[in-house]
Design a protein around this motif. Sequence first.
Motif, PDB file in Angstrom:
ATOM      1  N   LYS A   1      -0.607   0.119   6.043  1.00 28.03           N
ATOM      2  CA  LYS A   1       0.992   0.502   5.596  1.00 28.03           C
ATOM      3  C   LYS A   1       1.868  -0.920   4.690  1.00 28.03           C
ATOM      4  CE  LYS A   1       4.998   0.814   8.787  1.00 28.03           C
ATOM      5  NZ  LYS A   1       5.662   0.729  10.423  1.00 28.03           N
ATOM      6  N   GLY A   2       3.448  -0.011   4.413  1.00 29.34           N
ATOM      7  CA  GLY A   2       3.510  -1.344   3.184  1.00 29.34           C
ATOM      8  C   GLY A   2       3.481  -1.629   2.059  1.00 29.34           C
ATOM      9  N   LYS A   3       1.635  -1.109   1.926  1.00 26.55           N
ATOM     10  CA  LYS A   3       0.551  -1.897   0.969  1.00 26.55           C
ATOM     11  C   LYS A   3       1.192  -0.749  -0.693  1.00 26.55           C
ATOM     12  CE  LYS A   3      -0.720  -4.925   2.681  1.00 26.55           C
ATOM     13  NZ  LYS A   3      -0.406  -5.934   2.415  1.00 26.55           N
TER      14      LYS A   3
ATOM     15  N   VAL B   1      -3.053  -2.766  -7.805  1.00 25.67           N
ATOM     16  CA  VAL B   1      -2.220  -1.580  -6.084  1.00 25.67           C
ATOM     17  C   VAL B   1      -3.741  -2.671  -5.480  1.00 25.67           C
ATOM     18  CG1 VAL B   1      -2.043   0.402  -7.420  1.00 25.67           C
ATOM     19  CG2 VAL B   1      -4.219  -0.386  -7.606  1.00 25.67           C
ATOM     20  N   ASP B   2      -2.838  -2.545  -3.969  1.00 22.01           N
ATOM     21  CA  ASP B   2      -3.993  -3.189  -2.629  1.00 22.01           C
ATOM     22  C   ASP B   2      -4.830  -1.937  -2.595  1.00 22.01           C
ATOM     23  OD1 ASP B   2      -2.078  -5.066  -2.314  1.00 22.01           O
ATOM     24  OD2 ASP B   2      -0.478  -3.053  -1.844  1.00 22.01           O
TER      25      ASP B   2
ATOM     26  N   SER C   1     -10.600  -8.317  -1.014  1.00 20.71           N
ATOM     27  CA  SER C   1      -9.218  -7.715   0.055  1.00 20.71           C
ATOM     28  C   SER C   1      -9.924  -8.069   1.215  1.00 20.71           C
ATOM     29  CB  SER C   1      -9.170  -6.894  -0.638  1.00 20.71           C
ATOM     30  OG  SER C   1      -8.829  -5.629   0.655  1.00 20.71           O
ATOM     31  N   THR C   2      -8.371  -8.275   2.080  1.00 19.77           N
ATOM     32  CA  THR C   2      -8.915  -8.617   3.678  1.00 19.77           C
ATOM     33  C   THR C   2      -8.216  -7.444   5.274  1.00 19.77           C
ATOM     34  OG1 THR C   2      -6.789  -8.468   3.770  1.00 19.77           O
ATOM     35  CG2 THR C   2      -8.221 -10.718   3.548  1.00 19.77           C
ATOM     36  N   ILE C   3      -7.873  -5.956   3.180  1.00 18.37           N
ATOM     37  CA  ILE C   3      -7.784  -5.245   4.299  1.00 18.37           C
ATOM     38  C   ILE C   3      -8.933  -4.098   4.431  1.00 18.37           C
ATOM     39  CG2 ILE C   3      -7.263  -2.866   4.283  1.00 18.37           C
ATOM     40  CD1 ILE C   3      -5.038  -4.088   2.224  1.00 18.37           C
TER      41      ILE C   3
ATOM     42  N   ASP D   1       5.931   5.748   4.845  1.00 19.42           N
ATOM     43  CA  ASP D   1       5.017   4.371   4.657  1.00 19.42           C
ATOM     44  C   ASP D   1       4.050   3.708   3.957  1.00 19.42           C
ATOM     45  OD1 ASP D   1       5.801   4.898   7.450  1.00 19.42           O
ATOM     46  OD2 ASP D   1       4.219   6.285   7.697  1.00 19.42           O
ATOM     47  N   VAL D   2       3.729   4.075   2.317  1.00 21.08           N
ATOM     48  CA  VAL D   2       2.931   3.373   1.470  1.00 21.08           C
ATOM     49  C   VAL D   2       4.022   3.778   0.205  1.00 21.08           C
ATOM     50  CG1 VAL D   2       0.732   3.465   2.955  1.00 21.08           C
ATOM     51  CG2 VAL D   2       1.637   5.339   1.142  1.00 21.08           C
TER      52      VAL D   2
END
Length: 326
Positions: A132-134, A181-182, A123-125, A161-162
């Motif tokens: 947000k938005g994930k 999932v993120d 992951s790049t998170i 927001d998620v």
Amino acid sequence: MERRHFLRISAAGAAWLAAPLSASAAETPKEIRLDYAYYSPPSLVLKKFGWLEEDLKPSGSSVKWVLSQGSNRALEYLNSDSIDFGSTAGLAALLARANGNPVKAVYVYSRPEWTALAVGKDSTINSVKELKGKKIAATKGTDPYLFLLRALHENGLNKSDVEILHLQHPDGRIALEQKRVDAWAGLDPHLAASQLEAGSRLIYRNVNFNTYGFLNVSESFAAKYPDDVKRVIRAYERARAWIIKNPDETARLIAEEAKLSLPVAQLQLKRNDFSNPLIGNEHATALRAAAPILIDEELVKSGTNLNETITALIEPGFAKSVIRPA
């Protein structure tokens, strides 16, 4: 997680051999029903060695063990009268009590850092704000779920927001590793296993957002069988003292029971502090600090007095009568 002082123990920690229960104690139930959970090492030790069964044998009472996969399950079992004692996170117990589940928290089985926000190894998170938005996996009604909400709030976000996918802890791990999932609000030992076996990364940790491990009892059981509440606490104290003296054997036991590799079990164990089992003001203060999230996210009914709920939840008298002070 390396900050947990696993081997720190006060004089009180070794003093599980409190005065024996009165021979003239009130009746004991035919069966005492307890949960065991992979996130509660003392419950695994107690189940393994049968010390409570041994203590109850002269009275003719038996013990029934029921597996809890998370705080939500333990609280469901308590509410449906499927068990008498259940292992949960502190904030999850408060949420349940606020919503009408008549439980009493009577003992602290550990002070864990058992939850964090994890992402897959590729992951790049790297931060909470990037969520947000994930899609995020979490088990509703448990410490990781509430940990997630508090982490979002701290970073200017809320649950709208998620997209939260409500999955049990093992399923959350699978969803993360399969990239469905993120991120995942994980719980040990599943979190430790995902780190060591799948390379999952922790992007947010906060030990103060991990609430204590509470041993809860149904209010009706506590009222009818107070001496047996003390008996269970005394057995838990024996297990806690054994863990502190035998960390290597405890890790092997966790690995065997939860079907984990030994390194995973060792990592989980290092994230627990077993030094203070006496429930009281420290834990009430932690819950008061955490309680606003329950109101902000409308997880409790409007007008709920959480200070009163905390007072009703935490019952230190049983443990104080069993555990000798330092």
